[in-house]
Design a protein around this motif. Structure first.
Motif, mmCIF file in Angstrom:
data_model
loop_
_atom_site.group_PDB
_atom_site.id
_atom_site.type_symbol
_atom_site.label_atom_id
_atom_site.label_comp_id
_atom_site.label_asym_id
_atom_site.label_seq_id
_atom_site.Cartn_x
_atom_site.Cartn_y
_atom_site.Cartn_z
ATOM 1 N N LYS A 166 0.931 -1.159 0.099
ATOM 2 C CA LYS A 166 0.189 -0.048 0.029
ATOM 3 C C LYS A 166 0.771 1.127 0.112
ATOM 4 C CE LYS A 166 -4.044 -2.001 1.858
ATOM 5 N NZ LYS A 166 -5.037 -2.374 2.910
ATOM 6 N N ALA A 167 2.038 1.198 0.782
ATOM 7 C CA ALA A 167 2.879 2.445 0.798
ATOM 8 C C ALA A 167 3.616 2.670 -0.662
ATOM 9 C CB ALA A 167 3.891 2.220 1.784
ATOM 10 N N LEU A 168 3.661 1.438 -1.241
ATOM 11 C CA LEU A 168 4.375 1.592 -2.389
ATOM 12 C C LEU A 168 3.490 2.083 -3.551
ATOM 13 C CD1 LEU A 168 7.015 0.857 -3.661
ATOM 14 C CD2 LEU A 168 6.297 -1.407 -4.372
ATOM 15 N N GLU A 169 1.880 2.189 -3.481
ATOM 16 C CA GLU A 169 1.154 2.569 -4.253
ATOM 17 C C GLU A 169 1.311 4.253 -4.276
ATOM 18 O OE1 GLU A 169 -2.576 1.004 -3.457
ATOM 19 O OE2 GLU A 169 -2.221 -0.773 -3.828
ATOM 20 N N ASP A 170 1.656 4.786 -2.931
ATOM 21 C CA ASP A 170 1.643 5.984 -2.827
ATOM 22 C C ASP A 170 2.917 6.350 -3.316
ATOM 23 O OD1 ASP A 170 -0.669 6.021 -1.318
ATOM 24 O OD2 ASP A 170 0.329 6.038 0.377
ATOM 25 N N ASP A 171 3.980 5.701 -3.144
ATOM 26 C CA ASP A 171 5.532 6.271 -3.867
ATOM 27 C C ASP A 171 6.045 5.145 -4.570
ATOM 28 O OD1 ASP A 171 7.732 7.289 -4.293
ATOM 29 O OD2 ASP A 171 8.515 7.701 -2.496
ATOM 30 N N PRO A 172 5.528 4.721 -5.852
ATOM 31 C CA PRO A 172 6.219 3.595 -6.597
ATOM 32 C C PRO A 172 7.520 3.777 -6.998
ATOM 33 C CG PRO A 172 4.342 5.042 -8.028
ATOM 34 C CD PRO A 172 4.504 5.565 -6.646
ATOM 35 N N PHE A 173 8.292 4.790 -6.681
ATOM 36 C CA PHE A 173 9.588 4.835 -6.839
ATOM 37 C C PHE A 173 10.589 4.667 -5.698
ATOM 38 C CE2 PHE A 173 7.249 7.236 -10.184
ATOM 39 C CZ PHE A 173 7.647 6.335 -11.324
ATOM 40 N N ASP A 174 10.125 4.445 -4.624
ATOM 41 C CA ASP A 174 10.714 4.438 -3.393
ATOM 42 C C ASP A 174 11.601 3.084 -3.240
ATOM 43 O OD1 ASP A 174 11.481 3.815 -0.695
ATOM 44 O OD2 ASP A 174 9.827 4.679 0.237
ATOM 45 N N LYS A 175 13.006 3.059 -3.573
ATOM 46 C CA LYS A 175 13.727 1.975 -3.706
ATOM 47 C C LYS A 175 14.154 1.197 -2.449
ATOM 48 C CE LYS A 175 16.230 3.589 -8.001
ATOM 49 N NZ LYS A 175 17.363 3.836 -8.541
ATOM 50 N N ASP A 176 14.013 2.110 -1.449
ATOM 51 C CA ASP A 176 14.324 1.498 0.040
ATOM 52 C C ASP A 176 12.930 0.408 0.168
ATOM 53 O OD1 ASP A 176 16.598 2.603 0.268
ATOM 54 O OD2 ASP A 176 16.011 4.404 1.486
ATOM 55 N N LEU A 177 11.915 0.991 -0.057
ATOM 56 C CA LEU A 177 10.851 0.318 0.311
ATOM 57 C C LEU A 177 10.647 -1.165 -0.621
ATOM 58 C CD1 LEU A 177 8.162 -0.052 1.969
ATOM 59 C CD2 LEU A 177 7.054 1.350 0.409
ATOM 60 N N LYS A 178 11.138 -0.810 -1.865
ATOM 61 C CA LYS A 178 11.232 -2.177 -2.783
ATOM 62 C C LYS A 178 12.272 -3.029 -2.219
ATOM 63 C CE LYS A 178 9.571 0.091 -7.109
ATOM 64 N NZ LYS A 178 10.041 0.533 -8.457
ATOM 65 N N ASN A 179 13.335 -2.662 -1.896
ATOM 66 C CA ASN A 179 14.403 -3.452 -1.243
ATOM 67 C C ASN A 179 13.824 -3.998 -0.033
ATOM 68 O OD1 ASN A 179 16.235 -3.149 -3.280
ATOM 69 N ND2 ASN A 179 17.178 -1.357 -2.121
ATOM 70 N N GLN A 180 13.276 -3.311 0.881
ATOM 71 C CA GLN A 180 12.832 -4.118 2.122
ATOM 72 C C GLN A 180 11.591 -5.221 1.874
ATOM 73 O OE1 GLN A 180 10.999 -0.891 4.390
ATOM 74 N NE2 GLN A 180 12.679 0.000 4.901
ATOM 75 N N MET A 181 10.754 -4.713 0.811
ATOM 76 C CA MET A 181 9.811 -5.895 0.291
ATOM 77 C C MET A 181 10.546 -7.250 -0.241
ATOM 78 S SD MET A 181 6.727 -3.306 -1.396
ATOM 79 C CE MET A 181 6.053 -4.681 -2.013
ATOM 80 N N PHE A 182 11.636 -6.950 -1.067
ATOM 81 C CA PHE A 182 12.228 -7.900 -1.712
ATOM 82 C C PHE A 182 12.805 -8.976 -0.175
ATOM 83 C CE2 PHE A 182 16.183 -10.149 -3.034
ATOM 84 C CZ PHE A 182 15.580 -10.987 -4.278
ATOM 85 N N VAL A 183 13.273 -8.252 0.649
ATOM 86 C CA VAL A 183 13.912 -9.141 1.654
ATOM 87 C C VAL A 183 12.878 -9.719 2.547
ATOM 88 C CG1 VAL A 183 15.030 -8.736 3.943
ATOM 89 C CG2 VAL A 183 16.000 -7.622 1.916
ATOM 90 N N ASP A 184 11.574 -9.099 2.641
ATOM 91 C CA ASP A 184 10.616 -9.655 3.371
ATOM 92 C C ASP A 184 10.061 -10.806 2.586
ATOM 93 O OD1 ASP A 184 10.977 -8.101 5.359
ATOM 94 O OD2 ASP A 184 9.130 -6.925 4.964
ATOM 95 N N GLU A 185 9.635 -10.612 1.304
ATOM 96 C CA GLU A 185 9.269 -11.683 0.284
ATOM 97 C C GLU A 185 10.193 -12.936 0.222
ATOM 98 O OE1 GLU A 185 8.567 -9.652 -3.379
ATOM 99 O OE2 GLU A 185 6.805 -8.776 -2.831
ATOM 100 N N SER A 186 11.529 -12.691 0.392
ATOM 101 C CA SER A 186 12.478 -13.890 0.399
ATOM 102 C C SER A 186 12.325 -14.532 2.055
ATOM 103 C CB SER A 186 13.790 -13.579 0.268
ATOM 104 O OG SER A 186 14.169 -12.711 -0.858
ATOM 105 N N LYS A 187 12.163 -13.658 2.975
ATOM 106 C CA LYS A 187 12.052 -14.371 4.368
ATOM 107 C C LYS A 187 10.837 -15.194 4.342
ATOM 108 C CE LYS A 187 14.379 -10.926 6.744
ATOM 109 N NZ LYS A 187 13.966 -9.804 8.021
#
Length: 142
Positions: free
Chosen positions: A78-99
């Motif tokens: 949902k936060a990414l929908e507000d700011d689709p270019f947030d690279k830190d958030l995308k990286n956090q999501m990748f880490v969480d999806e891997s976990k």
């Protein structure tokens, strides 16, 4: 039982150690059954209660971590929908999806461990019959 929380789920080393601790009964099943009177229905039932308790603890830990990670990922989506270019958030999501994938893989490990342990248990404790309800619990994801 150790309380499973977000810290447990985010620290994969701790999570794996917790699962290893909960799997000790399965890892030592032959030794334990060799020192159990397998001709006694009561002794087999007592051992089975320990085994079932370990299964439920592991199931609970995996389920809870998946729910925690899913909720966090949903918030990040949902936060990414507000700011689709947030690279830190995308990286956090990748880490969480891997976990999440690694924790979800514990279900596969769990199925293998349970099958092995129950085969040994059934062969050694032939006098004891596993209830239909427990068999359904064991097979619910298959």
């Amino acid at each position: 039982m150790n309380e499973v929380n977000a810290d447990t789920c985010h620290n994969l080393s701790y999570f794996k150690d917790l699962m290893k601790e909960y799997r000790k009964i399965d890892d030592n099943i032959m030794l334990k059954l060799n020192t159990t009177d397998t001709h006694s229905k009561e002794a087999c039932a007592n051992f089975f209660v320990e085994l079932a308790d370990a299964y439920q603890k592991r199931e609970y830990a995996i389920d809870k971590c998946l729910k925690i990670l899913d909720a966090e990922l949903e918030k990040k989506h949902k936060a990414l929908e507000d700011d689709p270019f947030d690279k830190d958030l995308k990286n956090q999501m990748f880490v969480d999806e891997s976990k999440r994938r690694m924790i979800n893989n514990e279900f596969t490990v769990e199925d293998i461990v349970r099958e092995r342990s129950l085969t040994v248990f059934k062969n050694k404790c032939r006098i004891f019959h596993i209830s239909k309800e427990f068999e359904e619990f064991i097979n619910k994801r298959r």
